[in-house]
Scaffold this motif. Structure first.
Motif: not given
Length: 410
Positions: A305-323
């Motif tokens: 679970l923490p591996c997944a949660a960390t990967a989620f946020q890393a993917r946000v900082m890669e792919s997030a559109p806009g703010d």
């Protein structure tokens, strides 16, 4: 900001994450005690988790949008102040209704804290350490499982479940003071932007779906893990705190692994952690009636679970559109849709399949998340550059900061 102060500020954010993570999940460890004391069923206590998650899921994006002109320090210290008051209110709640109301208000504070805190941590450290910054904050949330929930369960058995919430209030006070002292003031007109490295709308949408499915699968079973361990695996009530501590120790291992590898390959980390979680849930269903396999599956859940949660946020900082604050709010909402939906789904299954069936259902939902991760393959095109015939792969359909789409043809 100098590195020492930045590191201390990230630690303060992690402490806040610990406090929020513990209060959200504490009813899981205290479920039998709270049900008996409040004279309600186990499924009704489970709604304390479901309702909390639903509020976060619904209001996270609107609240982050509404507070976009508020600096991170006043915003984060403000939500910690709300958390402080509501945690003591939960400890003093005279009945289930007032406790439920206090937790819903706490959920409003969490709806803002998580997305803003993780992006704030990323902004405090260099770009190449963004994934590690997320791991540090999520590490606080992981420690909530390692220390917070087991310690709360132990304290609840020793002094009553209300004492567990009161102890959380003290921790919250420390985090509030640290954030007020350490976070930078920032811009007067609002939050300083922390842009994504490679905005891509399609990847971001798939990420949101993945989060809902994977987290939903885990919490279909994990919300009722105390019932599973006592009724299916045959452990006595006295073993629950040590077992949750073992799950938490594995959680720390997962945070360490995530911090090491996340900046090297977030997608691979996400796929691997999803596979581990799905396998653990399936193993819990198939072999959880025996004590040793049950503990092993509990450990795998703690690692994944923490591996997944960390990967989620890393993917946000890669792919997030806009703010990225708003994008982080979307993923926080998705995470809590998963928590609430999983807890609700598991609660519906309890009288139909028994608690063992929640593990099988959770495995099926988590397995679906793996299929979505497999679909996360951005379209690419070869574009020759330079006189030497060097070829660079460019990603199509990236989102600009204003949310419009364009192809990359550099």
């Amino acid at each position: 900001m100098n590195p020492g102060r930045a590191g201390a500020a990230v630690a303060a954010l992690a402490l806040g994450a610990f406090a929020f993570g513990t209060t959200e999940n504490l009813p899981i460890g205290l479920l039998p005690l709270m049900a008996d004391d409040l004279d309600v069923s186990a499924s009704t206590v489970g709604l304390l988790v479901t309702g909390y998650g639903m509020v976060v899921a619904v209001v996270s994006v609107p609240l982050v949008r509404l507070t976009v002109r508020v600096g991170r320090r006043p915003l984060l210290t403000g939500v910690m102040a709300v958390f402080l008051v509501m945690t003591f209110a939960s400890a003093a709640a005279p009945g289930y209704g007032s406790l439920f109301a206090a937790r819903l208000v706490t959920a409003l504070a969490q709806a803002v804290f998580w997305p803003v805190a993780v992006v704030a941590a990323a902004g405090l450290l260099p770009p190449e350490a963004r994934g590690r910054a997320a791991a540090y904050v999520f590490g606080g949330g992981s420690l909530a499982i390692v220390l917070g929930v087991p310690a709360g369960a132990w304290l609840g058995r020793a002094a009553g479940w209300r004492a567990s919430f009161a102890a959380l209030g003290v921790i919250c006070l420390v985090s509030f003071a640290a954030l007020a002292a350490l976070l930078p003031r920032g811009e007067a007109g609002g939050r300083d932007p922390v842009p994504a490295s490679a905005p891509d709308a399609r990847r971001f949408r798939l990420l949101v779906v993945t989060i809902m499915l994977l987290v939903g699968g885990v919490f279909t079973a994990f919300t009722y893990i105390t019932e599973f361990l006592t009724r299916v695996s045959g452990f006595p009530d006295s073993a629950i705190s040590p077992l949750l501590l073992a799950n938490g120790a594995a959680d720390i291992a997962g945070v360490v692994v995530a911090g090491i590898v996340v900046d090297r390959g977030p997608r691979a980390l996400l796929a691997g952690s999803a596979a581990v979680l799905a396998a653990a849930l399936l193993g819990l269903f198939a072999f959880g009636a025996a004590a040793v396999p049950a503990v092993l599956m509990l450990v795998l859940l703690g690692i994944g679970l923490p591996c997944a949660a960390t990967a989620f946020q890393a993917r946000v900082m890669e792919s997030a559109p806009g703010d990225t604050d708003v994008a982080s709010a979307w993923t926080s909402a998705a995470f809590n849709v998963g928590i609430a939906g999983g807890a609700l789904f598991g609660g519906v299954l309890l009288p139909v399949t028994g608690v063992r069936g929640t593990a099988l259902a959770g495995a099926a939902v988590a397995g679906t998340a793996l299929a979505v991760i497999g679909a996360d393959r951005p379209a690419r095109v070869r574009a020759p550059t330079g006189s030497g015939g060097v070829t660079i792969i460019r990603t199509l359909n990236r989102y600009e900061d204003d949310g419009t789409v364009r192809g990359q043809d550099h």
